[in-house]
Design a protein around this motif. Sequence first.
Motif, PDB file in Angstrom:
ATOM      1  N   GLU A 195       0.838  -1.186   0.000  1.00  0.00           N
ATOM      2  CA  GLU A 195       0.000   0.000   0.000  1.00  0.00           C
ATOM      3  C   GLU A 195       0.878   1.243   0.000  1.00  0.00           C
ATOM      4  O   GLU A 195       2.028   1.195   0.442  1.00  0.00           O
ATOM      5  N   PRO A 196       0.414   2.350  -0.574  1.00  0.00           N
ATOM      6  CA  PRO A 196      -0.967   2.666  -0.953  1.00  0.00           C
ATOM      7  C   PRO A 196      -1.324   2.330  -2.391  1.00  0.00           C
ATOM      8  O   PRO A 196      -2.344   2.776  -2.905  1.00  0.00           O
ATOM      9  N   THR A 199      -4.734   0.661  -3.141  1.00  0.00           N
ATOM     10  CA  THR A 199      -5.815   1.639  -2.962  1.00  0.00           C
ATOM     11  C   THR A 199      -5.813   2.659  -4.096  1.00  0.00           C
ATOM     12  O   THR A 199      -6.869   3.059  -4.598  1.00  0.00           O
ATOM     13  N   GLU A 202      -7.338   1.192  -7.136  1.00  0.00           N
ATOM     14  CA  GLU A 202      -8.797   1.137  -6.964  1.00  0.00           C
ATOM     15  C   GLU A 202      -9.414   2.509  -7.171  1.00  0.00           C
ATOM     16  O   GLU A 202     -10.414   2.646  -7.889  1.00  0.00           O
ATOM     17  N   LYS A 203      -8.839   3.543  -6.546  1.00  0.00           N
ATOM     18  CA  LYS A 203      -9.402   4.886  -6.633  1.00  0.00           C
ATOM     19  C   LYS A 203      -9.343   5.440  -8.058  1.00  0.00           C
ATOM     20  O   LYS A 203     -10.166   6.261  -8.455  1.00  0.00           O
ATOM     21  N   ASP A 212      -7.065  -9.237   0.160  1.00  0.00           N
ATOM     22  CA  ASP A 212      -6.713  -8.161   1.087  1.00  0.00           C
ATOM     23  C   ASP A 212      -5.499  -8.575   1.921  1.00  0.00           C
ATOM     24  O   ASP A 212      -5.108  -9.742   1.961  1.00  0.00           O
ATOM     25  N   LEU A 283      -5.316   8.314   0.953  1.00  0.00           N
ATOM     26  CA  LEU A 283      -4.493   7.162   0.591  1.00  0.00           C
ATOM     27  C   LEU A 283      -3.603   6.740   1.755  1.00  0.00           C
ATOM     28  O   LEU A 283      -3.404   5.543   2.003  1.00  0.00           O
ATOM     29  N   ALA A 286      -5.820   4.976   4.225  1.00  0.00           N
ATOM     30  CA  ALA A 286      -6.151   3.624   3.753  1.00  0.00           C
ATOM     31  C   ALA A 286      -4.956   2.691   3.924  1.00  0.00           C
ATOM     32  O   ALA A 286      -5.112   1.516   4.288  1.00  0.00           O
ATOM     33  N   SER A 287      -3.772   3.205   3.668  1.00  0.00           N
ATOM     34  CA  SER A 287      -2.558   2.392   3.800  1.00  0.00           C
ATOM     35  C   SER A 287      -2.337   1.958   5.241  1.00  0.00           C
ATOM     36  O   SER A 287      -2.040   0.795   5.514  1.00  0.00           O
TER      37      SER A 287
END
Length: 341
Positions: A195-196, A199, A202-203, A212, A283, A286-287
């Motif tokens: 990550e990120p 994410t 995805e974004k 996951d 981000l 989310a990470s």
Amino acid sequence: MRKRVWVLMLLVVAAALLGACGEKLTSSGKAAVVRVGVFKNVTHAAAYIALEKGYFAREWGNDVKIEVTAFDNGSDLSIAMATGDIDVGFVGPGPATTFFLKSVNYRVVSGSNNGGAVLVARNGSGINSVKDLVDKTIAVPAKGNTNEISLRLLLKQEGVSLGRGADNAHLIVRSPSDALVSFRQQEIDAALVPEPWGTQIEKAGLGKVVVDWKAIPPNNGDYPTVIMVASDKFIAHHRDMVKGAIKANMDGITFIQNSQDQAYDLINNQLKKYSGKGMDKSLIKASLGRLKLTTDVDVKVMEEMAKVSIDARYIKGIKENELDLSNFVDLSMLAEVKAGK
């Protein structure tokens, strides 16, 4: 006169010895310069906070100059450790183990982060599970790195072979930022990335996470992703400074856990400094939600990962049943810091 000549000669010899070891000391006997290695990645959040908040400087003193080098991958950082160009580094266990077994001149002294990687599939690739990776091209950030080890384990546990021919999953190397471009160009079908980047993909509407972080092997995501290593020379000469680095890392973890909203900006400052650009705070959030910040290090899990590297021939000259990383991991200083010593 003769006495002065002998004194002068002794001073010259002493200076030569100091020059030979390549190290200058402060008046208190500490290293005048400490060279720290990090990645340009959010998974190194604890190190970023420790740098941004001045925790290293607090532990080492203001007369110690801290030189930070940001690396793109673990192999480059591990080579720098093995060749003595870095005193303390934050790196993944895969490349760190590979180059330790070649050089045997640095040690793992603490954990920093576990997990934090995801398997993301490109939209339209037809990939909804690991079994769908047959005849697909999957990217990892670097050969032999921690993400590739996880990918090999993931494929193996789902019965998918890795190779170049038909009915195999196909491996390709792309940096996480290049993987984003490769998704747009439909050059790759999936990527196992820290990550990120999952994410971010995805974004951007380019893909979706199909595995996951808590399902990424080994140990269901609870495996070392970022460990702290220190050179044998630095440990031998400056054990207290290594303990200071461990304390700084520990306090960085605690700060993130207790003050996440403040941590996002501080982490971003370091990302801007070392990668040249910042990151949207969503981000970063989310990470941090897809990793486990910890100083703990599971040697058995590291050995499991190293056996994958042996099987892939990244580690040569040693058999799986001969592998013993107990000399590689020295958590005695971490234990002392935890005990307040």
